[in-house]
Design a protein around this motif. Structure first.
Motif, short mmCIF file in Angstrom:
data_model
loop_
_atom_site.label_atom_id
_atom_site.label_comp_id
_atom_site.label_asym_id
_atom_site.label_seq_id
_atom_site.Cartn_x
_atom_site.Cartn_y
_atom_site.Cartn_z
N GLY A 1 0.63 -1.33 0.31
CA GLY A 1 0.43 0.34 0.49
C GLY A 1 0.78 1.02 -0.31
O GLY A 1 1.62 1.79 -0.46
N ALA A 2 0.63 1.68 0.76
CA ALA A 2 1.23 3.63 0.96
C ALA A 2 2.51 3.20 1.04
O ALA A 2 3.45 3.87 0.55
N TYR A 3 3.36 2.39 2.70
CA TYR A 3 4.27 2.21 2.37
C TYR A 3 5.01 1.66 0.75
O TYR A 3 6.24 2.61 0.69
N ILE B 1 1.10 -3.73 5.56
CA ILE B 1 1.98 -2.68 5.38
C ILE B 1 3.81 -3.32 6.04
O ILE B 1 4.40 -3.14 5.52
N PHE B 2 3.23 -3.96 6.77
CA PHE B 2 4.91 -4.19 8.26
C PHE B 2 5.23 -5.91 7.12
O PHE B 2 6.55 -5.75 7.17
N GLN B 3 4.92 -6.43 6.53
CA GLN B 3 5.26 -7.66 5.80
C GLN B 3 5.91 -6.66 4.77
O GLN B 3 7.37 -7.40 4.72
N ALA B 4 5.34 -6.25 4.39
CA ALA B 4 6.09 -5.78 2.70
C ALA B 4 7.11 -4.47 3.21
O ALA B 4 8.42 -4.61 2.51
N LEU B 5 6.94 -3.87 4.64
CA LEU B 5 8.38 -3.15 5.62
C LEU B 5 9.43 -4.38 5.18
O LEU B 5 10.70 -4.01 5.23
N CYS B 6 8.83 -5.20 6.08
CA CYS B 6 9.92 -6.30 6.59
C CYS B 6 10.94 -6.62 5.68
O CYS B 6 11.84 -7.26 5.39
N LYS B 7 10.33 -7.50 4.29
CA LYS B 7 10.27 -8.11 3.32
C LYS B 7 11.64 -6.60 2.46
O LYS B 7 12.55 -8.13 1.93
N ASP B 8 11.71 -5.59 2.99
CA ASP B 8 12.40 -4.96 1.87
C ASP B 8 13.71 -4.66 3.02
O ASP B 8 14.95 -4.27 2.42
N ASN B 9 13.51 -5.62 4.49
CA ASN B 9 15.02 -5.56 5.31
C ASN B 9 15.12 -4.53 5.30
O ASN B 9 16.22 -3.65 5.22
N ILE B 10 14.10 -3.31 5.37
CA ILE B 10 14.92 -2.25 5.50
C ILE B 10 15.43 -1.65 7.05
O ILE B 10 16.12 -1.02 7.78
N TYR B 11 14.67 -2.40 8.26
CA TYR B 11 15.16 -2.18 9.40
C TYR B 11 14.95 -4.11 9.60
O TYR B 11 13.94 -5.17 9.97
N PRO B 12 16.70 -4.33 9.63
CA PRO B 12 16.91 -5.74 9.83
C PRO B 12 16.02 -6.29 11.03
O PRO B 12 16.23 -7.78 11.18
N GLY B 13 15.97 -5.61 12.24
CA GLY B 13 15.53 -6.86 13.50
C GLY B 13 13.69 -7.27 12.92
O GLY B 13 13.61 -8.13 13.64
N PHE B 14 13.82 -6.31 12.86
CA PHE B 14 12.06 -7.12 11.86
C PHE B 14 11.87 -7.42 11.19
O PHE B 14 11.12 -8.90 10.23
N GLN B 15 13.31 -8.63 10.24
CA GLN B 15 13.05 -9.93 9.16
C GLN B 15 12.28 -11.07 9.46
O GLN B 15 11.61 -11.01 9.05
N GLY C 1 11.75 6.67 -2.92
CA GLY C 1 13.40 5.49 -1.14
C GLY C 1 13.45 5.97 -0.52
O GLY C 1 11.86 6.11 0.13
N PRO C 2 13.97 4.76 -0.01
CA PRO C 2 14.02 4.25 1.29
C PRO C 2 13.58 4.56 2.75
O PRO C 2 13.10 4.26 3.48
N GLU C 3 14.52 5.95 2.70
CA GLU C 3 14.46 6.64 3.52
C GLU C 3 12.88 6.88 3.87
O GLU C 3 13.15 6.76 5.12
N PHE C 4 12.41 7.21 3.21
CA PHE C 4 11.32 8.42 3.31
C PHE C 4 9.80 6.80 3.68
O PHE C 4 9.00 6.90 4.71
N GLY C 5 10.43 5.86 2.56
CA GLY C 5 9.72 4.61 2.32
C GLY C 5 9.84 3.93 3.97
O GLY C 5 8.68 3.64 4.63
N GLY C 6 10.68 3.68 4.12
CA GLY C 6 10.94 3.47 5.53
C GLY C 6 10.59 3.89 6.68
O GLY C 6 10.21 3.30 8.19
N ALA C 7 10.83 5.26 6.88
CA ALA C 7 9.79 6.09 7.94
C ALA C 7 8.46 6.31 8.57
O ALA C 7 7.47 5.57 9.00
#
Length: 1167
Positions: free
Chosen positions: A300-302, A575-589, A310-316
């Motif tokens: 979605g929005a993410y 949304i959270f799953q998509a974020l974790c798949k991109d491995n932007i925050y490694p702790g949430f893998q 880019g990942p900076e705004f997207g990750g935030a």
């Protein structure tokens, strides 16, 4: 071999397709077996078949024919089919040619072709899809669909393009897919090398399109099989429209809208709704634009923001948007629980007390909702439709109720549609410190929810058409309903009513001012301050009172709250799953894992459930609500900004199918979102900004290894381009002179000391280009150029080097140097200084290399370059120490994972400290070297410098250990020491500027500059004062100035003798030879030193030897010496003599830079 068996199995399973024939010929034979089969006749006249084409034959088989003679034996699977000796053709004739065979006769077009042999390799291959597919032996049939791969590793291609014998592929969608895409596998088109290169060579192995990561096609086929059975995908109505309408129509519609009309009046209520709609509509248009600019996956929005900005705004945004949705679940569930508790209170059946009842009911509700969500998207979608039906019925119930004014309701303020009530309620009547903006802040959250459809983008059948249609239509319908209800409730119900039936007016009053009075009711006691419980201002349940059947409104409230809660409960994990798949925050893998056919994020559901449950148990949502609204608004603002940014960057990849957007309107939308954030709650807005900024900084610092082609990249490029062009229109000025260095490093990691020292005076000041001349076979070098470019540029970035890498292929170092000096750079950002390492082993090597090396200097001076020669007594080149351990970490993720840093010590040239980066071709490499390279591809990331992996336990020899230590000396902080500048000749000031720039850097800031100049013994004080004046005008700090009056003193005899001994092997001794012999020798070996030349430049020779004595005397403790480079006249001084001068001048000293500017001023004392 395996490919053959697979094809046979497939053929047996499938049988020949329509319009196909099994190819006659060597069925069951393996043409690669070395049995000397006559490949040329296998499918031809051996079986009595015609060799020439018939009109109906239109399919071709193209065999690459390679000659076995003169080539090393290859593994059997790589043997080309022509090796068995083609019938009627000699091997020589076959070498490097196509053999074109007709394979599959089918009715239709006629194709001219070369009569050839039969199907030596084409035996059991079936063709589908009209034959235009590129098929390899290893192709796999998966899931009932036929997917074909272009296999770059085999030597045989089966094809038909327009019925002609060409390997070129026709345009088709499969060439443009990412690897293992949801909709089908990626096909790899033939690479340019395979179409263009000579046939008797191995084709390039790497057939990826620009910037697309991937695995070889065969691998992808083996690992990925799309399973379309059982996957639920929604259309635009069920997936987007229904969701958005349910999410936008919240509890606000039934409970707060009537109060807003009471406070703001009908007129301003419509304005409030319109303002909220403007923000949501602009965001809807922006969402549509991004969603139609390419294939949209889940998230979605993410997903939309991260792929745009880019990942900076997207990750935030991804993190806070997922969190906002999780807390929104709690907010909606508590809204539902409050309504239930109200009903319980009316009936006197509370369980414990109000607060705890809300917690109990909320907890039970959220568990039920979790169950529906986990059951699968299909169940959740069915639940949403049921809830929508209830909601629509409740709205219809209210509308019908407005036309049935009952007398019993008149005392409560409901009179039916009356012009008097409409006129009275049209204007605002703000009470209890409410204002227009506070009312707007209360209403605005009701308009959010427009991303409910986009948030499940991964579950939509066609997100590109569904998101725009569903979102915009939902905004339109819900806005009309909001406005309609606001107008109708404002026309039927008065602001204040007592609810007392006895307040009817029996006698006619003449001074009636209120609408109620005109309708024979006296509610004046409410204005007098009595506590009234009815009317728009006092009763939140006005819609229940007006409606035809009140319980249906309660059902509507339940439906609105539960549907919004359900939508948020589904959105947050996706949304959270998509974020974790991109491995932007490694702790949430761990939350990236999906389950089942729909890839459901069960772990995400559980996390969302726990967050929601936690906030339900807090039950204080008045504090949280504004933060949630602001989180949503922050994501809306960024979606709008994404569209503006992408349009501004003018990237050719930004071409949305949805055309009804405007970059400036999107920018206004982004600004409006930011303003609304402050209107709703200023501290929550500030908190949101701080959180987004914090996450942005964190992701920027972490630098996730992703490349999504964001508009940030595009805008960076555009800015760089525009500034470069603008800069080109400005003449250079001496005040802005910067040393822009072309360093002949070879592979950048081979000479780290050279790189770090130059970086010390170019970092954030000037351009630095690492030149690398590839020599050797052109074909091999061309392949290496492309892989090295990406590899070494990454290495420079990883090692925080602000530099560019520029490889070229040339016959020798001189040609390569000329190419680089003439062509490197762009506009005003071109090198003006050539930096080379000192050629340490010049006496042992081939003197032609010395000639080439010295000619580099002459070429640089011809092109008006300055020249810097850097010498460390230990040497510069450490490539023979690195072995195969130095690898880029990101290399494993890149297509070129087999590229390696080749050891340079395979020949005698290894010790050369110049950039002669001679790379062995594949045919020259030893088996051991090849093995090292293979291992190299698997090696994990290692530190830059380590001992040789072959002997980890044995220490390096002393010389190598010193070399290793010296190579890192400029990476450390330099202590309080001196930089000695021997400014003997005025070259425009470069000799002085470089040490000054070095001292401005943090590692060198404790070093002091000492200046040495030549002078006459009787004028030492005068010369010192003159130099001090000059340096102070240049504003360059110095600790001391020394005038050397004894430069021209004759050097010591032993040093002269050592020099003569050094040059002895390179002398011509023409006086001892016949004239002809001497001339011929000089012509063949132009670097030789003639007796005449030696005599002519005796003084200059002595000066170099004397300077070395003085350097040892005065500067042996300096951290670094910067000295004027002696210049040799082109054609007059031989290469050997010039090299001997440099050797004599710089031997046995601390690190020394021999500098010669281009004799144009680089310093000025004018302001």
């Amino acid at each position: 071999m395996e490919g053959k068996q697979q094809q046979k199995q497939q053929q047996q399973q499938l049988g020949p397709g329509p319009g196909e024939l099994k190819v006659p010929g060597a069925v069951g034979e393996d043409p690669r077996c070395e049995e000397g089969k006559d490949a040329g006749t296998a499918g031809g006249d051996a079986l009595g078949r015609p060799l020439g084409p018939t009109p109906s034959q239109s399919r071709f088989q193209v065999d690459l024919v390679a000659e076995a003679a003169g080539r090393p034996a290859e593994p059997e699977p790589r043997r080309a089919s022509g090796e068995g000796g083609a019938a009627g053709k000699g091997g020589e004739e076959a070498k490097g040619r196509f053999r074109v065979n007709f394979v599959d006769p089918s009715a239709g077009d006629e194709s001219p072709g070369e009569p050839g042999g039969g199907s030596s390799e084409g035996a059991n291959v079936s063709f589908q899809n009209g034959g235009d597919t590129v098929l390899s032996e290893g192709s796999l049939h998966s899931g009932g669909h036929h997917h074909y791969y272009y296999d770059t590793h085999t030597n045989t291609y089966y094809l038909r393009t327009f019925g002609h014998n060409t390997m070129d592929a026709v345009p088709r969608i499969d060439h443009y897919r990412h690897t293992a895409a949801d909709l089908g596998e990626k096909l790899i088109r033939p690479s340019l090398a395979e179409l263009h290169d000579e046939l008797d060579k191995e084709p390039f192995e790497d057939g990826y399109a620009n910037g697309e990561e991937g695995t070889p096609a065969g691998e992808a086929a083996a690992t990925y099989t799309p399973d379309s059975k059982g996957v639920v995908k929604f259309g635009w109505i069920k997936g987007v429209l229904v969701r958005c309408m349910l999410n936008i129509w919240g509890v606000m519609l039934f409970i707060r809208l009537s109060w807003i009309v009471g406070q703001a009046g009908i007129g301003l209520s419509v304005v409030v709704i319109a303002m909220a709609t403007v923000v949501t509509t602009i965001t809807g248009l922006s969402t549509s634009a991004i969603a139609t600019n390419g294939f949209v996956r889940g998230g979605g929005a993410y997903y939309l923001i991260s792929r745009s900005l880019g990942p900076e705004f997207g990750g935030a945004i991804g993190l806070i948007f997922a969190f906002a949705n999780a807390v929104a679940v709690a907010m909606y569930v508590v809204g539902f629980a409050e309504t239930v508790v109200e009903l319980l209170k009316e009936n006197g059946t509370l369980m414990i007390d109000e607060m705890n009842d809300i917690r109990i009911i909320g907890a039970i509700t959220v568990v039920i909702l979790l169950g529906i969500s986990v059951a699968g998207m299909e169940w959740e979608a069915k639940a949403q439709i049921v809830l929508l039906v209830i909601l629509v019925l409740a709205i219809g119930d209210f509308v019908i109720g407005t036309f049935i004014p009952l007398d019993s309701k008149k005392a409560k303020g409901f009179f039916g549609y009356k012009a008097e009530i409409f006129m009275e309620n049209f204007g605002p009547d703000f009470r209890k410190e409410e204002t227009f903006f506070s009312v707007f802040a209360i209403f605005f959250p009701a308009a959010t929810g427009i991303l409910a459809g986009a948030n499940i983008s991964g579950d939509l059948a066609d997100p590109q058409s569904a998101i725009p249609k569903g979102t915009l239509l939902a905004i339109l319908i819900t806005t009309l309903v909001y406005m309609g209800i606001a107008v109708s409730v404002g026309s039927c119900v008065v602001r204040d009513a007592t609810g007392n039936v006895n307040n009817t007016i029996i006698t006619e009053l003449t001074n009636c001012t209120t609408a109620a009075c005109k309708l024979n009711y006296d509610f004046s006691s409410c204005q007098a301050g009595a506590d009234c419980h009815y009317g728009l201002m006092n009763n939140f349940q006005v819609m229940s009172m007006v409606s035809g059947f009140a319980p249906l409104i309660s059902a509507g409230i339940f439906s609105a709250t539960l549907s919004s809660a359900l939508a948020s409960l589904v959105s947050a994990p996706k949304i959270f799953q998509a974020l974790c798949k991109d491995n932007i925050y490694p702790g949430f893998q761990m939350f990236a894992k999906g389950y089942g056919k729909n890839n459901e994020p069960l772990r995400g559901y559980l996390l969302t459930f726990l967050i929601a449950l936690g906030f339900i148990l807090i039950a204080e949502l008045n504090v949280i609500a504004p933060i949630i609204s602001n989180f949503f608004l922050a994501s809306y603002a960024l979606i709008n900004f994404s569209v503006f940014h992408a349009s501004l960057a003018k990237s050719p990849g930004w071409r949305p199918a949805f055309k009804y957007y405007n970059m400036w309107i999107s920018l206004v939308g982004a600004i409006l979102c930011c303003i609304v954030m402050f209107v709703i709650n200023w501290w929550a807005a500030l908190l949101t900004y701080v959180i987004v900024l914090g996450l942005y900084i964190y992701v920027t610092y972490k630098k996730p290894d992703v490349n999504w082609g964001s508009s940030t990249q595009a805008l960076t490029y555009l800015n760089a381009l525009q500034h470069s062009i603008r800069l080109s229109g400005v003449e250079d000025h001496v005040k802005n002179f910067r040393p822009q260095c072309l360093i002949m490093t070879g592979a950048p990691n081979a000479r780290p000391a050279l790189l770090h020292l130059v970086h010390a005076f170019t970092k954030n000041v000037g351009l630095m280009i690492c030149g690398h001349v590839h020599m050797g076979p052109r074909r091999q070098a061309m392949k290496e150029l492309s892989t090295d470019l990406a590899k070494y540029q990454r290495w420079l970035i990883k090692n925080k080097m602000k530099a560019f890498y520029a490889p070229v292929h040339a016959e020798d170092l001189r040609d390569g140097g000329q190419y680089l000096m003439q062509a490197a750079g762009l506009g005003r950002m071109r090198p003006n200084t050539l930096v080379v390492g000192f050629k340490k082993n010049w006496r042992q090597g081939d003197m032609r290399d010395v000639e080439t090396y010295i000619n580099l200097f002459h070429d640089a001076f011809d092109i008006q370059y300055g020249v810097v020669v850097i010498r460390l007594k230990e040497g510069l080149d450490i490539s023979h120490l690195q072995g195969q351990e130095e690898l880029l970490s990101s290399q494993e993720k890149s297509p070129c994972s087999k590229d390696v840093i080749i050891k340079v010590d395979y020949s005698k040239k290894a010790e050369t400290d110049t950039s002669i980066a001679f790379v062995p071709s594949s045919s020259e490499r030893t088996p051991a070297l090849r093995k090292e390279e293979e291992e190299d591809g698997k090696t994990s990331t290692q530190p830059l410098l380590k001992k040789d992996s072959k002997s980890p336990s044995s220490p390096l020899n002393v010389a190598d250990q010193r070399l290793l230590d010296a190579s890192t000396q400029f990476q450390k902080k330099q202590g309080k020491s001196n930089i000695d500048v021997w400014w003997l000749f005025d070259d425009g000031g470069l000799t002085l500027l470089i040490p000054y720039l070095i001292t401005t850097k943090k590692k060198w800031k404790d070093c002091k500059i000492r200046v040495f100049i030549g002078g006459k013994i009787n004028r030492i004080d005068h010369d010192r004062r003159a130099m001090a004046t000059l340096l102070s005008k240049f504003r360059i700090d110095f600790s001391d100035i020394m005038v050397l009056g004894d430069i021209n003193t004759k050097p010591k005899k032993e040093n002269i003798a050592a020099f003569e001994e050094m040059i002895e092997p390179f002398r011509l001794h023409e006086d001892d030879k016949e004239q002809e012999v001497a001339d011929k020798m000089k012509e063949d070996e132009p670097w030789r030193i003639t007796d005449n030349e030696l005599e002519l430049y005796k003084t200059k020779t002595y000066r170099q030897i004397r300077l070395n004595e003085l350097l040892k005397e005065h500067s042996s403790t300096a951290n670094i010496i910067v000295m004027s480079l002696p210049v040799a006249r082109k054609g007059a001084v031989s290469s050997a003599l010039y090299m001997a001068w440099l050797e004599a001048l710089s031997k046995d000293l601390p690190p020394i830079l021999l500098v010669r500017g281009n004799h144009q001023s680089v310093l000025t004392f004018y302001s």
